[in-house]
Each structure stands twice: as C-alpha cells, then as structure tokens.
Enzyme design. Sequence first.
Site, PDB file in Angstrom:
ATOM      1  N   HIS A 292       0.830  -1.217   0.000  1.00  0.00           N
ATOM      2  CA  HIS A 292       0.000   0.000   0.000  1.00  0.00           C
ATOM      3  C   HIS A 292       0.859   1.260   0.000  1.00  0.00           C
ATOM      4  O   HIS A 292       0.427   2.299   0.497  1.00  0.00           O
ATOM      5  CB  HIS A 292      -0.943   0.037   1.211  1.00  0.00           C
ATOM      6  CG  HIS A 292      -1.666  -1.249   1.454  1.00  0.00           C
ATOM      7  ND1 HIS A 292      -2.874  -1.555   0.866  1.00  0.00           N
ATOM      8  CD2 HIS A 292      -1.328  -2.346   2.189  1.00  0.00           C
ATOM      9  CE1 HIS A 292      -3.258  -2.755   1.251  1.00  0.00           C
ATOM     10  NE2 HIS A 292      -2.330  -3.270   2.046  1.00  0.00           N
TER      11      HIS A 292
ATOM     12  N   GLU B 259       9.778   8.462 -16.909  1.00  0.00           N
ATOM     13  CA  GLU B 259       8.411   8.941 -17.193  1.00  0.00           C
ATOM     14  C   GLU B 259       7.988   8.592 -18.619  1.00  0.00           C
ATOM     15  O   GLU B 259       6.845   8.207 -18.863  1.00  0.00           O
ATOM     16  CB  GLU B 259       8.331  10.449 -16.957  1.00  0.00           C
ATOM     17  CG  GLU B 259       8.444  10.790 -15.473  1.00  0.00           C
ATOM     18  CD  GLU B 259       8.686  12.269 -15.214  1.00  0.00           C
ATOM     19  OE1 GLU B 259       8.463  12.700 -14.081  1.00  0.00           O
ATOM     20  OE2 GLU B 259       9.120  12.994 -16.127  1.00  0.00           O
TER      21      GLU B 259
ATOM     22  N   LYS C 180      16.722  21.513 -11.014  1.00  0.00           N
ATOM     23  CA  LYS C 180      15.989  20.276 -11.295  1.00  0.00           C
ATOM     24  C   LYS C 180      16.854  19.186 -11.926  1.00  0.00           C
ATOM     25  O   LYS C 180      17.762  19.446 -12.698  1.00  0.00           O
ATOM     26  CB  LYS C 180      14.792  20.562 -12.218  1.00  0.00           C
ATOM     27  CG  LYS C 180      13.655  21.287 -11.560  1.00  0.00           C
ATOM     28  CD  LYS C 180      13.107  20.634 -10.290  1.00  0.00           C
ATOM     29  CE  LYS C 180      12.248  19.427 -10.561  1.00  0.00           C
ATOM     30  NZ  LYS C 180      10.956  19.781 -11.137  1.00  0.00           N
TER      31      LYS C 180
ATOM     32  N   SER D 252      15.482  21.484 -15.967  1.00  0.00           N
ATOM     33  CA  SER D 252      14.272  22.242 -16.284  1.00  0.00           C
ATOM     34  C   SER D 252      14.702  23.498 -17.032  1.00  0.00           C
ATOM     35  O   SER D 252      15.769  24.047 -16.771  1.00  0.00           O
ATOM     36  CB  SER D 252      13.562  22.620 -14.984  1.00  0.00           C
ATOM     37  OG  SER D 252      12.777  23.784 -15.185  1.00  0.00           O
TER      38      SER D 252
END
Length: 443
Positions: A140, A274, A267, A261
């Site tokens: 979970h 992704e 970043k 970024s």
Amino acid sequence: MAAFTSSSAVDLRLLPYDIAATKAHAHVLNHAGFLDDDELDAIESVLTRLLDEWQNGDVRDTGSDEDVHSLVERVLTEELGEAGRRIHAGRSRNDLVATDLRLWCRDAATEAADALARFIELLSQLAEQHTDTVMPGYTHLQRAQPVSLGFHLLAHGFALVRDAKRFRAAYESADVSTLGAGALAGTTLDLDPYIATQKLDVTRTFDNAMDAVSDRDFVADLVYACALCGVHLSRLAEEVVLWTSSEFGFARLSDSWSTGSSMMPQKRNPDVAELTRGRAAIVIGDLTALLTVLKGLPLAYNRDLQEDKAIVFRAHDATVGCIEAMTALVASITFDPTTMADAAMSGSTWATDLAEVLVTRGVPFRDAHEMVGRLVADLEGTGAAATASWLASHEGFQPEDVFVLDRREVVSRRGSRGGTAPNRVLEQIEQLRAAINDACMRK
Ligand code: ARG
C-alpha cells in the site's frame, strides 16, 4: 485511391524479408519446373543486389509502388523481363505478406529477448552488490518490512524474465511459412511448400491455406509480449521516479540520464522513466488496436490486415527502446544506503519478525500479534527508544530478541524459500540467470 491505400511507406521495412521469401518461392517454382535454372539464378542475383542496395540505404519509398511486394516484383520485371513476370505463379501477396511479417516478428522477438537479457544481467549484478543494502519493502506504499535492495531489484528481474519467455513463445508462434497458401485456397500448380520452409529456415509450414492468410495470432502474441513487458518496465520506472524524489531520497539520477528544467536550475528530472511509463500506455493501445482490427474480419484476407504492420512496428520499437533506455538509466543510478536503511527501520517495520520469534517459543500467532501490537503502541505512546532492556522489560520478550532491531539481521533471518536472506538472494540470482539463458535465442 493510391495515396489512401498504399502501404509502401510503412512496409518497406519488410524488404529484406520479402527478398528472402521471394527467393524461397523462386526455388519452389524451379523445383516444380516453372522457372529454369538460369531464370532462378538471375532472379536470385537481382534480389541479392536489391538487398545490398537496401543495406546501403539506397532503396527508398518513391510513392509509386503500392507496397513492398509490388516493389520487388516491379524490380524483377524491369531487370529481367519474362523471368520476372513468372515469379508470382502460385502465390499471392496474401500468403507473401504473412510470411514476410512472420520472419520479421521472429527477428523482432529475438531482439527484444536479447535486450531483456542484458537488462536482467544488470539487475543480477546490482542484486549481487546489494544483498546487504537494506531498504523498506512496501505494501500500500506504506513501509511494511525491511528487505534488501538486491531482493527488490530481483523481483523486477523475475517479471522481466517472464517477458523474455513470452518473446520466445512469440518467436515460436511466428515460425511458420505460409508460402503456397496462395490468395486463400492453395493452387492447382504442384508446388512443394517444404522447399520454402527449408530455404527460410522456418520450422513449420501451414496446414490450411485459408487460415494461413487470415491468421495474425503471431502478431498478437508479439504485441501482447510487448504490452506486458511495457507494464513491467512502467512499474519499475514508477519506482525510479519515487526513489529519486527528495521525498524518498533513496537514489540519485546521473547527469547524463536525467534532464534539467528550462526554468528551475536545480531540477534533475526522471524523464526517461516517465517516458517509459508513458510509452507503455501506447503499446497497450497498440494491442487493443490490433485485436480490434482482427475481431470483425470475415475469412480470409481483408485489407484491414494491412494496418497490423504499423501497429506491431510501433509496439516493438517502443518496447525495445524502453528496455534499452531503462537499462542505461538503472546502470547510472547511485543508491543512498543510509537513507534507505533509516527508512527501513523506522515505524516498527520489525514487528512481524518479532511476532515470529514468539511463535518459535510456542505462542499462537494471533497472541503474538497482539503482544507485539501492545509493544508498538507503547513505543509510539511513550516515545521510548527500542532497546534490548526496553524489550526485555515487557512480559514474554527476552533481551536477545533485540536482533529484530538490527537491519542486517532482520533481513538475513528471513531465509525461507524466495526470502530476503543474502544466501536466498544469491540462489535467486542463479535461478534468474538460468531462466534468461533458457529464454534467450541468440546464444
Ligand atoms: N499491402 C498488403 C498488406 O499489407 C499486402 C496484401 C495485399 N493483398 C491484397 N489482396 N490487396 O496487407
């Protein structure tokens, strides 16, 4: 009409396979007496030259051929005249395209299984290095029990080895020649389809001509293997995203396999993970698209089947691309063992192991569960430090039970089959390597 129906821009990729299948058919015709030896030689040499040109990047889609099969027949006819005009006896583009695509699917499945073998070997090596690196195992997405990083990485390895086996099965399902099926019903000419299977190094020939030109199960098998592999890669990608976030802090991406970024200078983004997650969605869509193309088709060939190629090419390219990118990404990650171990031991993740200590002393598990539950509540309520004396001050516990608070001990005592103990993890690595060796086709 031509612009709408042409497939040459997509199926030119089948050219080497169409050349092989056309050579095989030329041998079939020669054996049956429909091409003499000189004509066979001439056809073979034109096709060999065409293959060379293809390999040099000199064959391009001009838009003037309806598909790759028409292109090959046109070249033979332009170069050889009558011999070229004989090649299509006893065959149809329907049996030809099925064989071409089967040959392509075999190579595609081999390529995917090989790429998986390299990824699985990397995971095995990392697992060997990290049998003692302790991290939390989750259910979970809540910290559940301490495990080793090696154990966790192997769990992904076992999913991927099943994918490699599915690619192998997809290879076997494609491993059939349909040459000789004709348009749908065979031929009146006395042709021997086994000559084609030999020339193409294919294991089987078809049994029913109508099925042979209608069947795309082998494409569905390959696309399904891609889709499920995409699902597995996507789950791993999701963990990379989590682990490399500041919230988890378990691992750090390398500069070369992360992106910055355009606005935020600090970043370090997990774009490869992704995109792997995103492309898995496309491949799942490809499987749906293929099955939907097939579901309404009356036998035998229907032009809808032409759409199968764009689907399977895309699914395969995306999948192999994701396997290779994830291999490089995982290879470049730096893990943070201290953060992982701290997280592993926080929040009483040792509670289950402690309950099992009581079970070994004859306490029924349900009672042990309650006793440890009270202990955990006490810890949470009083903020006491979990130490040997604290543990022994509770009825039923002994000072040596404190081993459960030692992260290495607690992981290494879970020595049941498939468990987290280092010797079990090493055993799993061996099993994984044996399985990939079995599944791998290019030894
Ligand atoms: N380009 C076609 C395909 O990919 C080849 C078969 C064409 N057959 C036909 N009867 N029009 O499916």
